[in-house]
Design an enzyme around this catalytic site. Structure first.
Site, PDB file in Angstrom:
ATOM      1  N   GLU A 213       6.777   3.387   4.889  1.00  0.00           N
ATOM      2  CA  GLU A 213       5.826   3.617   5.977  1.00  0.00           C
ATOM      3  C   GLU A 213       6.441   3.452   7.360  1.00  0.00           C
ATOM      4  O   GLU A 213       6.150   4.228   8.270  1.00  0.00           O
ATOM      5  CB  GLU A 213       4.606   2.698   5.846  1.00  0.00           C
ATOM      6  CG  GLU A 213       3.652   3.058   4.724  1.00  0.00           C
ATOM      7  CD  GLU A 213       3.981   2.353   3.427  1.00  0.00           C
ATOM      8  OE1 GLU A 213       5.051   1.703   3.360  1.00  0.00           O
ATOM      9  OE2 GLU A 213       3.175   2.457   2.476  1.00  0.00           O
TER      10      GLU A 213
ATOM     11  N   HIS B 154      -6.976  -4.390  -0.013  1.00  0.00           N
ATOM     12  CA  HIS B 154      -7.137  -2.942  -0.162  1.00  0.00           C
ATOM     13  C   HIS B 154      -8.485  -2.438   0.351  1.00  0.00           C
ATOM     14  O   HIS B 154      -8.846  -1.301   0.113  1.00  0.00           O
ATOM     15  CB  HIS B 154      -7.009  -2.541  -1.637  1.00  0.00           C
ATOM     16  CG  HIS B 154      -5.626  -2.728  -2.182  1.00  0.00           C
ATOM     17  ND1 HIS B 154      -5.118  -3.961  -2.467  1.00  0.00           N
ATOM     18  CD2 HIS B 154      -4.645  -1.848  -2.461  1.00  0.00           C
ATOM     19  CE1 HIS B 154      -3.883  -3.837  -2.919  1.00  0.00           C
ATOM     20  NE2 HIS B 154      -3.575  -2.559  -2.924  1.00  0.00           N
TER      21      HIS B 154
END
Lengths: 336, 342
Positions: free
Chosen positions: A54, A123
């Site tokens: 990322e 999450h």
């Protein structure tokens, strides 16, 4: 009028922009599979998969945006921005200021957020307040398919970095990917109006920084974004039967805030209740109280937010995330 | 000296049966969210964890159940955690991607690559507070493209940390083929950072045990970290319900939903020239085809089946072990499900 699912609308607006302008390219982890419909229309040059790196690919997206491309960078979940925050915090958000206003990074970061399907506290976070805290970032949180498509188009045309947050509970695609895994044995409390709705035949941008009044009401103003808007509407309906008239303002954009709309609505009702799925402390809910106070508006104030790490257990998760009961209770207290 | 195969087969079978039960509960809707099983990597976990002791720490990824079971965590408490019960391993707060056992120095993370820094830190504590102890990181090869893991290899190398970096390489980074996402050679990467690398078949538990034994000895005796590179096959892909596997397993149900919008978009005016569109289509088809050709179907890559084949030579002993484990798992299931939630 045609109707679309939430993510379908985002993809459709994106496709419209990509067909109009070859500078738009799209990349992120698993994008060739997740955006396969765009891949077969725009080709592998413009729709690219990335390694699980990322910081590299988001940072590259920012720099590519500075040099002529208009990248849409996908991050799997807003929680994972933790891995690569530097690209947004210290680079994308700073280019314009550091260059004396001569250079910008028009990158769109498209990222799923939010909970309600039992994936646990690493999450399911919202984090729009954390992002909006940084000057130079535009943060969008649509709550309907029409706004999702229109705001995506606005994001693509915007001349600076935009974080486009796509709530997983509204997204037919993400809810299947992360929540059900095609199981028919699980159910989620999905707001129908947010999941699927009417969209225009051809997309026009929905203006950034413009809230919309979803419901008028004289006694109290509920301000929210994303799934919270639908929870607020549900609560307003319940309260209506008790003789309480609650208005619901959907911010749609967290940063820049539609200060005018918030102040107008709260000045009229004299009561502000913020529904925010993001964390309670140091975030959107507190910011809204400041915005009202700074204008010298006196009002009663309460908030229904997420106060702790989101529990994995479904029943406790439903209590920790803002829900209809907590909103109703908060408003009843405000009315006393 | 390597232990008897049967003593490593036991924990592998126990983990397999436990995870198969978990899959069923997930399919029945009793477990929420994503579910990443470790079926197929049991030999890697067993070969390493069998050699860990009280002061050794583990940094686990989002499929850490097998390692916890083999390390001695109570299976009922794991199962009750997955069911979201307040008396589960983490009080129902963590769930399967975020399992923690302080008692066993085992911490999981759903963030790819986060096992690297965690193992480095656990190893640093061991170096100062608990000489002779080691820290193990378990992660997939997809994580090898994550900066923090590369930085951790370097840190472990420069600080000579007692750490094992165990890479479970199944060739897939979520739904992407890793070879398409990864430049160069992973062993060379580790070596380039000063960490010795050993590559081996992760479906052969004795091979894993040997490689891990040498690495653990190195770490315990103050000679620093090792990169253990184990090839494996995940029997259920990245997670349960993974679309690529669904297409392969239930093509009639899945294909129309995918093919119709795909064809419509392929034909839509505006966008790339035909050649580019064809290249895009080829990429989508290649992903499906490589799932079809997947080695998942070959039991030679299944560590449990593989060990079992050898053990069949003494069928009576095998049978008695299997019976015992099957009974245990059904007792565990019963205890986890039948006791009322508190």
């Amino acid at each position: 009028m045609r109707t679309m699912f939430f993510t379908q609308a985002v993809d459709d607006a994106l496709a419209q922009a990509m067909a109009d302008d070859p500078r738009f390219i799209l990349f992120g982890e698993d994008v060739p599979l997740l955006r396969r419909n765009l891949l077969v229309r725009f080709g592998p040059g413009r729709v690219r998969g990335t390694p699980i790196s990322e910081s590299a690919f988001l940072g590259a997206g920012v720099a590519a945006a500075m040099t002529g491309l208009r990248p849409v960078v996908e991050i799997y979940m807003v929680d994972f921005l933790g891995v690569c925050m530097d690209a947004l915090l210290n680079h994308a958000a700073k280019v314009e200021a550091f260059s004396g206003g001569k250079w910008t990074a028009p990158v769109v970061v498209r990222v799923p957020c939010g909970g309600g399907y039992g994936d646990g506290g690493q999450h399911e976070q919202s984090l729009w307040g954390w992002l909006a805290h940084i000057p130079g970032l535009t943060v969008l949180v649509p709550s309907t398919p029409a706004d999702a498509g229109g705001l995506m188009l606005a994001a693509l045309r915007h001349d600076g970095p935009v974080v486009f947050l796509e709530h997983k509970l509204l997204s037919e695609m993400w809810l299947e990917f992360m929540g059900s895994g095609a199981r028919r044995t699980v159910q989620f409390d999905v707001p129908a109006e947010g999941r699927k709705g009417a969209v225009p035949r051809r997309w026009d941008p929905v203006p950034i920084g413009k809230a919309v009044l979803r419901r008028t009401g004289d006694d109290v103003t509920i301000v929210s974004v994303g799934v919270g808007v639908h929870r607020a509407l549900e609560a307003a309906q319940v309260l209506d039967t008790e003789g309480i008239s609650a208005g619901v303002l959907d911010l749609r954009t967290v940063s820049p805030l539609d200060i005018v709309a918030v102040r107008e609505a709260v000045a009229r009702s004299g009561r502000l209740l913020v529904v925010d799925e993001d964390y309670e402390g140091f975030g959107l809910s507190g910011e809204l109280s400041a915005v009202v106070l700074e204008a010298g508006i006196s009002c009663k104030y309460a908030r229904v937010c997420t106060k702790t790490t989101i529990p994995y257990a479904r029943d406790r998760e439903d209590q920790v995330l803002p829900n209809c009961e907590r909103i109703c209770a908060g408003i009843r207290r405000l009315m006393q | 000296m390597a232990p008897e195969l049967l003593s490593l087969y036991g924990p592998m079978l126990r983990s397999r049966l436990f995870e198969e039960a978990v899959a069923k509960l997930w399919n029945d809707g009793l477990i929420s969210g994503e579910m990443h099983l470790g079926t197929g990597e049991e030999a890697i976990i067993a070969g390493v964890v069998a050699q860990l002791g009280e002061s050794d720490a583990m940094a686990l990824d989002h499929r850490g159940t097998a390692a916890l079971l083999m390390r001695g965590v109570d299976p009922v408490s794991i199962l009750r955690e997955l069911l979201g019960y307040p008396d589960g391993l983490c009080g129902g707060m963590g769930g399967h991607m975020h399992l923690f056992s302080k008692e066993h120095l085992a911490a999981s993370s759903g963030i790819v690559g986060a096992e690297g820094p965690a193992a480095a830190g656990f190893a640093l504590s061991a170096q100062y507070l608990n000489s002779g102890a080691v820290a193990v990181a378990f992660f997939g090869e997809g994580a090898m493209n994550q900066g923090m893991l590369m930085e951790s290899l370097n840190l472990a190398s420069t600080w000579n940390l007692p750490a094992l970096f165990v890479c479970k390489n199944d060739g897939w980074a979520i739904t992407s083929r890793s070879e398409k996402m990864t430049g160069g050679d992973l062993n060379e990467r580790a070596r380039g950072l000063g960490v010795p690398a050993v590559e081996f078949d992760g479906w052969d538990v004795l091979e894993v045990w040997e490689a891990a034994c040498a690495a653990i000895e190195r770490a315990r005796s103050g000679q620093g970290p090792t990169f253990l590179h184990a090839r494996c096959v995940h029997l259920e892909g990245h997670f349960l319900g993974m679309q690529l596997l669904r297409i392969v397993r239930e093509p009639l149900r899945e294909m129309p939903e995918i093919a119709i919008p795909l064809a419509r978009s392929f034909l839509r005016p505006g966008g790339a020239a035909l050649r580019e569109r064809m290249a895009g289509l080829k990429e989508v088809l290649a992903a499906v085809l490589s799932s079809l050709r997947d080695p998942r179907r070959d039991s030679a890559y299944d560590p449990v089946q593989r060990a079992r084949k050898t053990l069949l030579a003494d069928a009576a002993r095998l049978q008695s072990l299997e019976d015992r484990i099957e009974q245990e798992i059904s007792r565990v299931l019963k205890a986890a499900l039948e006791e009322a939630r508190p």
